[in-house]
Design a protein around this motif. Structure first.
Motif, PDB file in Angstrom:
ATOM      1  N   SER A 161       0.833  -1.199   0.000  1.00 43.90           N
ATOM      2  CA  SER A 161       0.000   0.000   0.000  1.00 43.90           C
ATOM      3  C   SER A 161       0.870   1.252   0.000  1.00 43.90           C
ATOM      4  N   GLY A 162       1.945   1.251   0.799  1.00 46.16           N
ATOM      5  CA  GLY A 162       2.859   2.378   0.819  1.00 46.16           C
ATOM      6  C   GLY A 162       3.535   2.597  -0.523  1.00 46.16           C
ATOM      7  N   PHE A 163       3.890   1.493  -1.195  1.00 48.29           N
ATOM      8  CA  PHE A 163       4.508   1.610  -2.516  1.00 48.29           C
ATOM      9  C   PHE A 163       3.525   2.205  -3.528  1.00 48.29           C
ATOM     10  N   CYS A 164       2.278   1.743  -3.495  1.00 48.60           N
ATOM     11  CA  CYS A 164       1.263   2.305  -4.395  1.00 48.60           C
ATOM     12  C   CYS A 164       1.008   3.772  -4.087  1.00 48.60           C
ATOM     13  N   TRP A 165       1.044   4.134  -2.808  1.00 47.17           N
ATOM     14  CA  TRP A 165       0.844   5.535  -2.439  1.00 47.17           C
ATOM     15  C   TRP A 165       1.990   6.388  -2.973  1.00 47.17           C
ATOM     16  N   ALA A 166       3.208   5.846  -2.935  1.00 46.37           N
ATOM     17  CA  ALA A 166       4.347   6.562  -3.500  1.00 46.37           C
ATOM     18  C   ALA A 166       4.156   6.771  -5.002  1.00 46.37           C
ATOM     19  N   LEU A 167       3.700   5.743  -5.705  1.00 44.56           N
ATOM     20  CA  LEU A 167       3.423   5.885  -7.132  1.00 44.56           C
ATOM     21  C   LEU A 167       2.352   6.946  -7.376  1.00 44.56           C
ATOM     22  N   ALA A 168       1.316   6.941  -6.524  1.00 41.93           N
ATOM     23  CA  ALA A 168       0.233   7.916  -6.684  1.00 41.93           C
ATOM     24  C   ALA A 168       0.736   9.335  -6.459  1.00 41.93           C
ATOM     25  N   ILE A 169       1.584   9.529  -5.448  1.00 39.19           N
ATOM     26  CA  ILE A 169       2.117  10.873  -5.179  1.00 39.19           C
ATOM     27  C   ILE A 169       2.961  11.345  -6.352  1.00 39.19           C
ATOM     28  N   CYS A 170       3.812  10.462  -6.878  1.00 34.02           N
ATOM     29  CA  CYS A 170       4.615  10.826  -8.054  1.00 34.02           C
ATOM     30  C   CYS A 170       3.698  11.181  -9.224  1.00 34.02           C
ATOM     31  N   GLY A 171       2.624  10.416  -9.387  1.00 36.97           N
ATOM     32  CA  GLY A 171       1.693  10.679 -10.474  1.00 36.97           C
ATOM     33  C   GLY A 171       0.964  11.998 -10.301  1.00 36.97           C
ATOM     34  N   LEU A 172       0.553  12.303  -9.074  1.00 39.00           N
ATOM     35  CA  LEU A 172      -0.134  13.573  -8.823  1.00 39.00           C
ATOM     36  C   LEU A 172       0.799  14.759  -9.060  1.00 39.00           C
ATOM     37  N   ARG A 173       2.075  14.593  -8.680  1.00 39.19           N
ATOM     38  CA  ARG A 173       3.040  15.656  -8.944  1.00 39.19           C
ATOM     39  C   ARG A 173       3.252  15.821 -10.452  1.00 39.19           C
ATOM     40  N   TRP A 174       3.263  14.713 -11.164  1.00 42.34           N
ATOM     41  CA  TRP A 174       3.422  14.746 -12.617  1.00 42.34           C
ATOM     42  C   TRP A 174       2.244  15.458 -13.279  1.00 42.34           C
ATOM     43  N   LEU A 175       1.036  15.169 -12.801  1.00 42.65           N
ATOM     44  CA  LEU A 175      -0.148  15.825 -13.360  1.00 42.65           C
ATOM     45  C   LEU A 175      -0.121  17.321 -13.112  1.00 42.65           C
ATOM     46  N   ALA A 186      -9.412  14.848 -10.543  1.00 39.39           N
ATOM     47  CA  ALA A 186      -9.997  13.772 -11.346  1.00 39.39           C
ATOM     48  C   ALA A 186      -9.287  12.456 -11.092  1.00 39.39           C
ATOM     49  N   ALA A 187      -7.982  12.496 -10.837  1.00 38.22           N
ATOM     50  CA  ALA A 187      -7.231  11.279 -10.538  1.00 38.22           C
ATOM     51  C   ALA A 187      -7.692  10.653  -9.230  1.00 38.22           C
ATOM     52  N   VAL A 188      -8.001  11.495  -8.246  1.00 35.86           N
ATOM     53  CA  VAL A 188      -8.491  10.986  -6.961  1.00 35.86           C
ATOM     54  C   VAL A 188      -9.861  10.317  -7.142  1.00 35.86           C
ATOM     55  N   VAL A 189     -10.739  10.965  -7.906  1.00 33.79           N
ATOM     56  CA  VAL A 189     -12.049  10.368  -8.176  1.00 33.79           C
ATOM     57  C   VAL A 189     -11.886   9.075  -8.963  1.00 33.79           C
ATOM     58  N   SER A 190     -11.026   9.109  -9.979  1.00 35.66           N
ATOM     59  CA  SER A 190     -10.780   7.916 -10.786  1.00 35.66           C
ATOM     60  C   SER A 190     -10.236   6.777  -9.935  1.00 35.66           C
ATOM     61  N   GLY A 191      -9.338   7.099  -9.004  1.00 31.70           N
ATOM     62  CA  GLY A 191      -8.786   6.073  -8.132  1.00 31.70           C
ATOM     63  C   GLY A 191      -9.843   5.404  -7.275  1.00 31.70           C
ATOM     64  N   ASN A 192     -10.749   6.201  -6.742  1.00 33.44           N
ATOM     65  CA  ASN A 192     -11.819   5.629  -5.928  1.00 33.44           C
ATOM     66  C   ASN A 192     -12.772   4.785  -6.769  1.00 33.44           C
ATOM     67  N   LEU A 193     -13.090   5.258  -7.977  1.00 36.74           N
ATOM     68  CA  LEU A 193     -13.947   4.460  -8.864  1.00 36.74           C
ATOM     69  C   LEU A 193     -13.270   3.157  -9.257  1.00 36.74           C
ATOM     70  N   THR A 194     -11.976   3.215  -9.530  1.00 36.12           N
ATOM     71  CA  THR A 194     -11.230   2.009  -9.885  1.00 36.12           C
ATOM     72  C   THR A 194     -11.181   1.028  -8.722  1.00 36.12           C
ATOM     73  N   ALA A 195     -10.938   1.546  -7.514  1.00 38.36           N
ATOM     74  CA  ALA A 195     -10.920   0.680  -6.334  1.00 38.36           C
ATOM     75  C   ALA A 195     -12.277   0.010  -6.130  1.00 38.36           C
ATOM     76  N   PHE A 196     -13.343   0.774  -6.330  1.00 38.48           N
ATOM     77  CA  PHE A 196     -14.695   0.223  -6.209  1.00 38.48           C
ATOM     78  C   PHE A 196     -14.903  -0.933  -7.180  1.00 38.48           C
ATOM     79  N   LEU A 197     -14.491  -0.746  -8.436  1.00 43.88           N
ATOM     80  CA  LEU A 197     -14.719  -1.766  -9.462  1.00 43.88           C
ATOM     81  C   LEU A 197     -13.795  -2.971  -9.282  1.00 43.88           C
TER      82      LEU A 197
END
Length: 299
Positions: A161-175, A186-197
């Protein structure tokens, strides 16, 4: 009330809401997959209702431009969300939040490849300290308990989970690094929708559950994720990054406390020591970097 005072209160409120995740996840009588799916589904809907910028992130223009990038970053965030819930159901809340807090270590390792940011000499001490704290979680053997039936497997999921969070932070900084790349909201919303599915197939069938259990799920989605995110995004527009990061450290401090109050869950001594080292190193790194930014000359 000044804008600064209000922003500080918003960050404190967000950190307190974030910190209740471990205890609430353990409280609801659902499977880990069910909590991960329903919590994120409700959070996505709440974010769309609470944040106009989240709705703007899915316009036709965005879809033609940066929405696919926001979706890509959302996949990493979804992994963090799902793994955090599954880890909480298997190990202690303290272990889960402390091991997820190793994300800055992975960010330093990933940044040269993903963000073209080299590792600096002063980062090596931080990496060693976090690595030491990480190793302490695997010293000795933790005994399974009612709220932590499989600590070893839960610790591994928390690490992931920590590794995925690191990837997400890098991605948010990139965006956020250049216009047109996509919306972080939109990435945060997309992440929650993806987790749901992702979690939904393993969450079915649902079965019968009392109203209280559903109330916990709604609380997790609306307050522990969505409202907390809204408070953070409002506050960081006013407060410096260093001050914001210090206030958000309230989360890993309070998270084990809520689990102890609600479930009488007590983490192991080695885990507490490891968590203290990780949080201490993270705090020191944020403080020294914040001083460096303040002292740097303006050119």
């Amino acid at each position: 009330m000044t804008a600064t005072t209000r922003a500080r209160l918003e960050l404190i409120g967000a950190a307190v809401l974030f910190s209740t995740g471990g205890a609430a996840i353990k409280w609801a009588d659902f499977t880990g997959w069910q909590i991960a799916s329903f919590r994120s589904g409700i959070a996505a809907l709440a974010l769309l209702l609470l944040t106009p910028s989240a709705r703007r992130g899915w316009t036709l223009r965005q879809a033609q431009g940066g929405a696919w990038r926001a979706t890509l970053v959302g996949v990493a965030y979804a992994g963090c969300l799902v793994l955090f819930v599954l880890a909480n159901r298997l190990t202690t809340a303290a272990n889960t939040i402390f091991l997820q807090s190793t994300a800055p270590l992975y960010i330093l390792l990933l940044a040269p490849w993903l963000l073209k940011e080299p590792i600096r000499r002063q980062d090596l001490g931080f990496m060693l300290a976090v690595g030491l704290g990480l190793l302490l979680f695997f010293v000795g053997t933790e005994h399974p308990g009612a709220t932590a039936p499989d600590p070893a497997r839960g610790n591994l999921l928390a690490l992931a989970s920590g590794f995925c969070w690191a990837l997400a932070i890098c991605g948010l900084r990139w965006l956020g690094g250049a216009p047109g790349r996509g919306s972080p909201v939109a990435a945060v919303v997309s992440g929650n929708l993806t987790a749901f599915l992702i979690a939904l197939p393993m969450a079915l069938p649902i079965g019968r559950h009392p109203v209280g259990d559903w109330a916990v799920i709604v609380y997790l989605g609306v307050f522990q994720i969505a409202l907390a995110y809204v408070l953070v995004t409002a506050a960081i527009q006013v407060l410096p990054a260093l001050e914001s990061s210090v206030f958000l450290l309230i989360e890993p401090v309070l998270n084990p406390l809520w689990a102890w109050v609600v479930q009488r869950e007590t983490p192991g001594a080695w885990a507490l020591l490891g968590g203290a080292i990780i949080l201490g190193a993270t705090t020191l790194k944020g403080w020294t970097e914040g001083r460096g930014r303040v002292a740097a000359p303006v050119t």
